[in-house]
Design an enzyme around this catalytic site. Structure first.
Site, PDB file in Angstrom:
ATOM      1  N   ASP A   1      14.422   5.664 -30.698  1.00  0.00           N
ATOM      2  CA  ASP A   1      13.502   4.519 -30.599  1.00  0.00           C
ATOM      3  C   ASP A   1      12.064   5.011 -30.736  1.00  0.00           C
ATOM      4  O   ASP A   1      11.651   5.936 -30.033  1.00  0.00           O
ATOM      5  CB  ASP A   1      13.682   3.815 -29.246  1.00  0.00           C
ATOM      6  CG  ASP A   1      15.041   3.128 -29.152  1.00  0.00           C
ATOM      7  OD1 ASP A   1      15.462   2.503 -30.140  1.00  0.00           O
ATOM      8  OD2 ASP A   1      15.679   3.222 -28.091  1.00  0.00           O
TER       9      ASP A   1
ATOM     10  N   PHE B   1      21.502   1.432 -40.035  1.00  0.00           N
ATOM     11  CA  PHE B   1      20.157   1.546 -39.471  1.00  0.00           C
ATOM     12  C   PHE B   1      19.206   2.221 -40.460  1.00  0.00           C
ATOM     13  O   PHE B   1      18.109   1.735 -40.749  1.00  0.00           O
ATOM     14  CB  PHE B   1      20.219   2.346 -38.165  1.00  0.00           C
ATOM     15  CG  PHE B   1      18.955   2.308 -37.399  1.00  0.00           C
ATOM     16  CD1 PHE B   1      18.676   1.263 -36.539  1.00  0.00           C
ATOM     17  CD2 PHE B   1      18.011   3.304 -37.556  1.00  0.00           C
ATOM     18  CE1 PHE B   1      17.487   1.229 -35.846  1.00  0.00           C
ATOM     19  CE2 PHE B   1      16.818   3.269 -36.875  1.00  0.00           C
ATOM     20  CZ  PHE B   1      16.563   2.224 -36.011  1.00  0.00           C
TER      21      PHE B   1
HETATM   22  C1  LIG Z   1      17.098   3.200 -32.855  1.00  0.00           C
HETATM   23  S1  LIG Z   1      18.663   3.510 -32.214  1.00  0.00           S
HETATM   24  C2  LIG Z   1      19.403   4.621 -33.405  1.00  0.00           C
HETATM   25  C3  LIG Z   1      20.885   4.750 -33.247  1.00  0.00           C
HETATM   26  C4  LIG Z   1      21.594   5.727 -34.177  1.00  0.00           C
HETATM   27  N1  LIG Z   1      21.158   7.094 -33.941  1.00  0.00           N
HETATM   28  C5  LIG Z   1      21.440   5.346 -35.626  1.00  0.00           C
HETATM   29  O1  LIG Z   1      20.788   6.091 -36.361  1.00  0.00           O
HETATM   30  O2  LIG Z   1      21.953   4.301 -36.026  1.00  0.00           O
HETATM   31  C6  LIG Z   1      18.312   4.580 -30.815  1.00  0.00           C
HETATM   32  C7  LIG Z   1      19.473   4.632 -29.841  1.00  0.00           C
HETATM   33  O3  LIG Z   1      19.163   5.569 -28.815  1.00  0.00           O
HETATM   34  C8  LIG Z   1      19.683   5.056 -27.593  1.00  0.00           C
HETATM   35  N2  LIG Z   1      18.932   5.702 -26.497  1.00  0.00           N
HETATM   36  C9  LIG Z   1      17.633   5.576 -26.215  1.00  0.00           C
HETATM   37  N3  LIG Z   1      17.297   6.312 -25.144  1.00  0.00           N
HETATM   38  C10 LIG Z   1      18.437   6.937 -24.738  1.00  0.00           C
HETATM   39  C11 LIG Z   1      18.731   7.819 -23.678  1.00  0.00           C
HETATM   40  N4  LIG Z   1      17.799   8.224 -22.819  1.00  0.00           N
HETATM   41  N5  LIG Z   1      20.006   8.255 -23.533  1.00  0.00           N
HETATM   42  C12 LIG Z   1      20.958   7.853 -24.392  1.00  0.00           C
HETATM   43  N6  LIG Z   1      20.754   7.004 -25.421  1.00  0.00           N
HETATM   44  C13 LIG Z   1      19.495   6.545 -25.594  1.00  0.00           C
HETATM   45  C14 LIG Z   1      19.445   3.571 -27.697  1.00  0.00           C
HETATM   46  O4  LIG Z   1      20.274   2.836 -26.815  1.00  0.00           O
HETATM   47  C15 LIG Z   1      19.753   3.311 -29.172  1.00  0.00           C
HETATM   48  O5  LIG Z   1      21.105   2.976 -29.378  1.00  0.00           O
END
Ligand SMILES: C[S@@+](CC[C@H](N)C(=O)[O-])C[C@H]1O[C@@H](n2cnc3c(N)ncnc32)[C@H](O)[C@@H]1O
Length: 288
Positions: free
Chosen positions: A165, A269
């Site tokens: 994110d 994504f």
């Molecule tokens: C923008 S999405 C990208 C997902 C995936 N990597 C993709 O490329 O499709 C970022 C993901 O990181 C997860 N995330 C954010 N902070 C996190 C944390 N501290 N621990 C585990 N997951 C986390 C969010 O829930 C989200 O699903």
């Protein structure tokens, strides 16, 4: 044809959830990189959870928050997978597209998907079931806790952080996952010579990642100085005024960008980023 359910919008768009330093999880002592997202499962995701969670979800003892990991708990990969194999950990695995694809392509490696978003994990289970995978496990947990205590030191061959994110607003940058303290945690779990792969579609986060990791004595950039100047995606972002920025003449003399990691499948994504005209920045570092 099945339609791929989308990931939720970028976390910071839910402004109601980000008003305090503790996010919406009351017990965290420092800002977390995520906000609470829908946790209700329906339809096929619920079915996948019911059928597959016993086998593939790591049932970690919790500390305070429901995405926490008790500091006493240590993951035993050999016992979990029933073998000793290189371990790849994907942090923030979203809907599981990348990790499930990689697990299918690399049956000789084991994979751990770390994600806080429950529907994403259920979707990952669906993929595991569809592909008949055995070399993957998932855990619903806050990544820094997984890296600081759950995974034994020096137990992981690769860590992947793809499209974390971005937390665009300056006042939210402290929520970004990739920072000095996080780099130390990744270094802790990697074997010497282990690889940390990162990707983002936002140039200022890419620059932050490069700054943090190039400055760290724990890592070495595998593509130091590469794709600099006119070959740099950062130069293109500046020149072409991408990401809604005004065009400027700044040339990225430093480079250090990796080629696209061929083990990362094109996810929905990433595809959206391409469609929006954003460029992808890949980085790869070796643990010293
Ligand atoms: C923008 S999405 C990208 C997902 C995936 N990597 C993709 O490329 O499709 C970022 C993901 O990181 C997860 N995330 C954010 N902070 C996190 C944390 N501290 N621990 C585990 N997951 C986390 C969010 O829930 C989200 O699903």
């Amino acid at each position: 044809m099945t339609t791929e359910p989308a990931l939720p919008d970028a976390a910071e768009s839910r402004s109601a959830d980000v008003g305090t330093d503790t996010g919406s999880e009351p017990n965290f002592r420092s800002p977390v990189s995520f906000v609470r997202r829908g946790s209700r499962l329906q339809g096929r995701r619920q079915q996948a959870w019911d059928e597959l969670s016993d086998r593939f979800v790591i049932d970690v003892p919790r500390d305070e928050a429901d995405t926490s990991v008790s500091p006493d708990y240590v993951f035993d990969a050999a016992a979990e997978f029933g073998r000793t194999a290189p371990l790849v950990v994907e942090i923030g695995s979203g809907l599981g597209e990348a990790v499930a694809h990689a697990a299918e392509q690399n049956p000789d490696k084991d994979f751990l998907a770390v994600e806080v978003y429950l529907p994403g994990l259920a979707q990952t289970l669906q993929r595991i079931g569809q592909k008949g995978l055995t070399n993957i496990r998932v855990v619903q947990a806050n990544a820094p806790e997984v890296l600081s205590t759950m995974l034994p030191a020096g137990s992981v061959d690769e860590v992947w952080v793809f499209f974390p994110d971005p937390w665009h607003k300056t006042r939210h940058h402290k929520r970004r996952l990739v920072k000095d303290s996080f780099a130390e945690l990744v270094a802790r779990v990697l074997v010497p010579g282990g690889i940390w792969r990162l990707a983002t579609d936002w140039s200022d986060y890419a620059v932050q990642m490069r700054e943090v990791l190039d400055a760290s004595a724990l890592f070495r950039n595998l593509h130091d100085g590469e794709r600099a100047g006119e070959d740099s995606p950062l130069t293109r972002v500046h020149r072409e005024g991408l990401e809604n920025k005004a065009p400027d003449d700044d040339v990225d003399a430093r480079g250090g960008w990796a080629p696209r990691f061929e083990g990362r499948t094109l996810t929905s994504f990433e595809n959206k980023a391409h469609e929006a005209g954003r460029l992808i920045f890949d980085l790869a570092y070796r643990r010293n």
